[in-house]
Scaffold this motif. Structure first.
Motif, PDB file in Angstrom:
ATOM      1  N   SER A  61      41.277  73.370  49.548  1.00 54.78           N
ATOM      2  CA  SER A  61      41.256  72.196  48.668  1.00 54.78           C
ATOM      3  C   SER A  61      41.754  72.583  47.278  1.00 54.78           C
ATOM      4  O   SER A  61      41.859  73.758  46.949  1.00 54.78           O
ATOM      5  N   SER A  62      42.061  71.565  46.482  1.00 53.10           N
ATOM      6  CA  SER A  62      42.493  71.787  45.104  1.00 53.10           C
ATOM      7  C   SER A  62      42.196  70.557  44.268  1.00 53.10           C
ATOM      8  O   SER A  62      42.481  69.431  44.698  1.00 53.10           O
ATOM      9  N   ALA A  63      41.612  70.774  43.101  1.00 50.64           N
ATOM     10  CA  ALA A  63      41.382  69.660  42.183  1.00 50.64           C
ATOM     11  C   ALA A  63      42.682  69.247  41.502  1.00 50.64           C
ATOM     12  O   ALA A  63      42.885  68.068  41.189  1.00 50.64           O
ATOM     13  N   PHE A  64      43.592  70.196  41.313  1.00 55.67           N
ATOM     14  CA  PHE A  64      44.816  69.917  40.571  1.00 55.67           C
ATOM     15  C   PHE A  64      45.711  68.917  41.298  1.00 55.67           C
ATOM     16  O   PHE A  64      46.412  68.135  40.658  1.00 55.67           O
ATOM     17  N   ILE A  65      45.705  68.947  42.638  1.00 60.24           N
ATOM     18  CA  ILE A  65      46.530  67.998  43.385  1.00 60.24           C
ATOM     19  C   ILE A  65      46.014  66.586  43.169  1.00 60.24           C
ATOM     20  O   ILE A  65      46.779  65.620  43.146  1.00 60.24           O
ATOM     21  N   ALA A  66      44.691  66.445  42.991  1.00 59.92           N
ATOM     22  CA  ALA A  66      44.105  65.127  42.711  1.00 59.92           C
ATOM     23  C   ALA A  66      44.446  64.675  41.299  1.00 59.92           C
ATOM     24  O   ALA A  66      44.841  63.527  41.080  1.00 59.92           O
ATOM     25  N   TYR A  67      44.300  65.575  40.323  1.00 55.58           N
ATOM     26  CA  TYR A  67      44.594  65.212  38.937  1.00 55.58           C
ATOM     27  C   TYR A  67      46.047  64.780  38.773  1.00 55.58           C
ATOM     28  O   TYR A  67      46.355  63.815  38.068  1.00 55.58           O
ATOM     29  N   GLY A  68      46.962  65.513  39.427  1.00 57.57           N
ATOM     30  CA  GLY A  68      48.380  65.187  39.300  1.00 57.57           C
ATOM     31  C   GLY A  68      48.742  63.846  39.887  1.00 57.57           C
ATOM     32  O   GLY A  68      49.698  63.198  39.436  1.00 57.57           O
ATOM     33  N   ALA A  69      47.987  63.388  40.900  1.00 59.01           N
ATOM     34  CA  ALA A  69      48.282  62.097  41.533  1.00 59.01           C
ATOM     35  C   ALA A  69      48.136  60.942  40.549  1.00 59.01           C
ATOM     36  O   ALA A  69      48.769  59.894  40.717  1.00 59.01           O
ATOM     37  N   ASN A  70      47.315  61.125  39.518  1.00 57.08           N
ATOM     38  CA  ASN A  70      47.141  60.064  38.524  1.00 57.08           C
ATOM     39  C   ASN A  70      48.438  59.740  37.794  1.00 57.08           C
ATOM     40  O   ASN A  70      48.644  58.599  37.363  1.00 57.08           O
ATOM     41  N   ALA A  71      49.310  60.742  37.661  1.00 57.22           N
ATOM     42  CA  ALA A  71      50.581  60.521  36.969  1.00 57.22           C
ATOM     43  C   ALA A  71      51.401  59.449  37.689  1.00 57.22           C
ATOM     44  O   ALA A  71      52.024  58.594  37.051  1.00 57.22           O
ATOM     45  N   ASN A  72      51.398  59.495  39.020  1.00 59.59           N
ATOM     46  CA  ASN A  72      52.138  58.503  39.796  1.00 59.59           C
ATOM     47  C   ASN A  72      51.620  57.095  39.549  1.00 59.59           C
ATOM     48  O   ASN A  72      52.386  56.147  39.350  1.00 59.59           O
ATOM     49  N   PHE A  73      50.288  56.954  39.555  1.00 59.52           N
ATOM     50  CA  PHE A  73      49.714  55.621  39.426  1.00 59.52           C
ATOM     51  C   PHE A  73      49.755  55.111  37.985  1.00 59.52           C
ATOM     52  O   PHE A  73      49.805  53.903  37.757  1.00 59.52           O
ATOM     53  N   GLY A  74      49.727  56.018  37.021  1.00 58.65           N
ATOM     54  CA  GLY A  74      49.904  55.594  35.637  1.00 58.65           C
ATOM     55  C   GLY A  74      51.271  54.975  35.426  1.00 58.65           C
ATOM     56  O   GLY A  74      51.409  53.914  34.795  1.00 58.65           O
ATOM     57  N   MET A  75      52.318  55.633  35.995  1.00 58.01           N
ATOM     58  CA  MET A  75      53.665  55.082  35.874  1.00 58.01           C
ATOM     59  C   MET A  75      53.837  53.823  36.718  1.00 58.01           C
ATOM     60  O   MET A  75      54.573  52.909  36.339  1.00 58.01           O
ATOM     61  N   ALA A  76      53.153  53.747  37.862  1.00 58.69           N
ATOM     62  CA  ALA A  76      53.213  52.529  38.677  1.00 58.69           C
ATOM     63  C   ALA A  76      52.622  51.354  37.911  1.00 58.69           C
ATOM     64  O   ALA A  76      53.141  50.226  37.973  1.00 58.69           O
ATOM     65  N   GLY A  77      51.533  51.594  37.173  1.00 60.09           N
ATOM     66  CA  GLY A  77      50.939  50.545  36.354  1.00 60.09           C
ATOM     67  C   GLY A  77      51.879  50.091  35.252  1.00 60.09           C
ATOM     68  O   GLY A  77      52.006  48.882  34.980  1.00 60.09           O
ATOM     69  N   ALA A  78      52.554  51.048  34.622  1.00 54.99           N
ATOM     70  CA  ALA A  78      53.522  50.696  33.580  1.00 54.99           C
ATOM     71  C   ALA A  78      54.673  49.877  34.163  1.00 54.99           C
ATOM     72  O   ALA A  78      55.136  48.910  33.549  1.00 54.99           O
ATOM     73  N   ALA A  79      55.117  50.265  35.368  1.00 59.10           N
ATOM     74  CA  ALA A  79      56.186  49.523  36.031  1.00 59.10           C
ATOM     75  C   ALA A  79      55.735  48.102  36.372  1.00 59.10           C
ATOM     76  O   ALA A  79      56.507  47.140  36.252  1.00 59.10           O
ATOM     77  N   PHE A  80      54.473  47.958  36.773  1.00 57.32           N
ATOM     78  CA  PHE A  80      53.952  46.637  37.109  1.00 57.32           C
ATOM     79  C   PHE A  80      53.886  45.739  35.874  1.00 57.32           C
ATOM     80  O   PHE A  80      54.112  44.528  35.955  1.00 57.32           O
ATOM     81  N   ALA A  81      53.589  46.343  34.718  1.00 59.15           N
ATOM     82  CA  ALA A  81      53.569  45.573  33.477  1.00 59.15           C
ATOM     83  C   ALA A  81      54.954  45.009  33.176  1.00 59.15           C
ATOM     84  O   ALA A  81      55.093  43.848  32.766  1.00 59.15           O
TER      85      ALA A  81
END
Length: 464
Positions: free
Chosen positions: A327-347
């Motif tokens: 397991s890795s916590a870093f792979i989870a933390y990095g996934a937030n970058a995708n959804f942050g940009m997806a939210g910006a795109a949705f705006a």
């Protein structure tokens, strides 16, 4: 949108032609050509092509962001290169200009070429592992059953045999025999070698009167890369010096005779100590404060992707950590970058009056949700309009901080999207999903609040 072949033809043309392309590789989303003359490239025309999402433009070269179809474009590009290349020039020859040292770019290019072919396998095994864990959590599958054992073996074999897989891709990268590479690294994970290891390893054995330490090298990648690089140098040297009639027998014999002890006595221990050092550094960083660590990793990950250097932590930190611990916590933390940009795109999709931009925003969101590919949102919206990138990074930092507060981990190396959520199955799955939602809403709200000043975006005001 034009055909893949047409896109490849135009890319080659605008890169200065076949004689200007030394070599080309690709990662999950980008075409990475190595060029003789950087000034011969028409970046503007490449960026304007249908099918090109963006350009990473550096003094040392360019990276063409294609998206999930990059493999098809790569194959078509190679075809165009072979057809159009002048027979008087070898496309793999290095010129003085192309040998100019750009250490970070060279390192990233190396790890991309070695690990890119393994990404589908890593992702597929990760999802299978995630679904198995999810079935365990829901009580649908007993952890004591042989069905669970078979599914677990299918999902985790890739990490046990990772040295062999990396040996093959390294051999392809260094242009040496992949079969000899497998045999050399296979010797270090055979049961008889494993039986020499006592406890956690480090005990000494004797080889020709020389004491060497032995460790468990299953799941390790550094020894494989170093060993196969040496193999390539030795093999190329012997092919030049020995008569062709001796190549088939002499070269494999010498390589096996020398490289197995070298790998076991030098590169194996060296790689093990490097892996331990990296693991300790990662552990130290993670233990400072998980909330801060989650926020920092989530917040900067899109920037790393933007400059194309995210493969360094991916391959040197995250993949080895998952291979070692599961397991890795870093792979989870990095996934937030995708959804942050997806939210910006949705705006932008919600507020823009530019229909073409709205359609592109929807495509960028779909790319994140279905495949975990964020480059279209970064280059097509974030880099272009600035504030969506800022908003996406801040939103990702908020989501990362939330995940850090609840010690979220991922069970496999996957790109963060809706389809890969099962790879995060376990006690912290709920916090992973909430963290992604925070990132998405953060990017969405902040983009609306900050606005986009560029008139091309045609953003409507919040208040009428």
């Amino acid at each position: 949108m034009g055909t893949t072949e047409a896109l490849a033809k135009h890319l080659l043309e605008f890169m200065g032609g076949a004689n200007n392309v030394v070599s080309v590789t690709h990662c999950a989303t980008r075409l990475r050509p190595k060029l003789r003359d950087r000034s011969a490239v028409d970046v503007g025309k490449i960026e304007a092509l249908d099918g090109v999402t963006g350009i990473v433009d550096k003094d040392s070269g360019i990276q063409v962001v294609i998206g999930t179809t990059v493999g098809e474009v790569y194959e078509a590009f190679i075809g165009e290169l072979d057809v159009n290349h002048s027979e008087s020039n070898d496309k793999n020859l290095e010129t003085t200009e192309s040998k100019e040292k750009h250490l970070l770019n060279d390192f990233v290019g190396l790890v991309v070429s070695i690990f890119s072919p393994l990404l589908p396998l890593l992702a597929g095994s990760g999802l299978l592992r995630g679904f198995t864990i999810l079935a365990n959590e829901l009580g649908w599958l007993s952890t004591e059953s042989t069905t669970n054992l078979m599914l677990t073996l299918a999902a985790t074999s890739v990490f046990y045999f990772l040295p062999l897989l990396v040996a093959v891709t390294s051999a392809n990268r260094f242009k040496t025999s992949p079969f000899i590479a497998i045999a050399v690294m296979g010797a270090l994970i055979m049961p008889d070698f494993i039986s020499l290891i006592q406890g956690d390893g480090g005990n000494m054995i004797s080889f020709l009167g020389i004491s060497i330490p032995v460790f468990n090298y299953t799941s390790q990648v550094i020894p494989a890369i170093l060993t196969i690089w040496v193999q390539s140098k030795m093999e190329h040297f012997m092919k030049k010096k020995l008569p062709n009639s001796l190549h088939m027998i002499v070269i494999p014999t010498i390589l096996l005779l020398l490289l197995v002890p070298i790998a076991a006595g030098i590169f194996g221990p060296l790689g093990n100590y490097l892996s331990i050092g990296i693991a300790n550094a990662v552990g130290w960083l993670a233990n400072i404060n998980q909330i801060v660590t989650g926020a920092v990793i989530g917040g900067i990950w899109n920037i790393l992707i933007m400059f194309g250097v995210h493969w360094a932590p991916n391959t040197m930190v995250i993949i080895p950590e998952i291979a070692r611990t599961g397991s890795s916590a870093f792979i989870a933390y990095g996934a937030n970058a995708n959804f942050g940009m997806a939210g910006a795109a949705f705006a932008i999709f919600l507020r823009s009056r530019n229909q073409k931009l709205k359609n592109f925003s929807l495509t960028a969101i779909t790319s994140v949700f279905l495949s975990g590919i964020v480059e279209p949102a970064i280059y097509g919206l974030g880099v272009k309009f600035k504030t969506p990138l800022i908003a996406g990074c801040i939103g990702a930092a908020l989501g990362g901080a939330f995940m850090g507060a609840f010690d979220v981990v991922g069970n496999a190396f996957v790109f963060g999207g809706l389809t890969t959520i099962p790879a995060f199955a376990g006690p912290t799955l709920w916090a992973y999903i909430v963290g992604l939602a925070i990132s998405f809403l953060g990017g969405l709200i902040l983009t609306i609040v900050l606005g986009v000043k560029d008139p091309e975006a045609e953003m409507s005001n919040i208040k009428k």
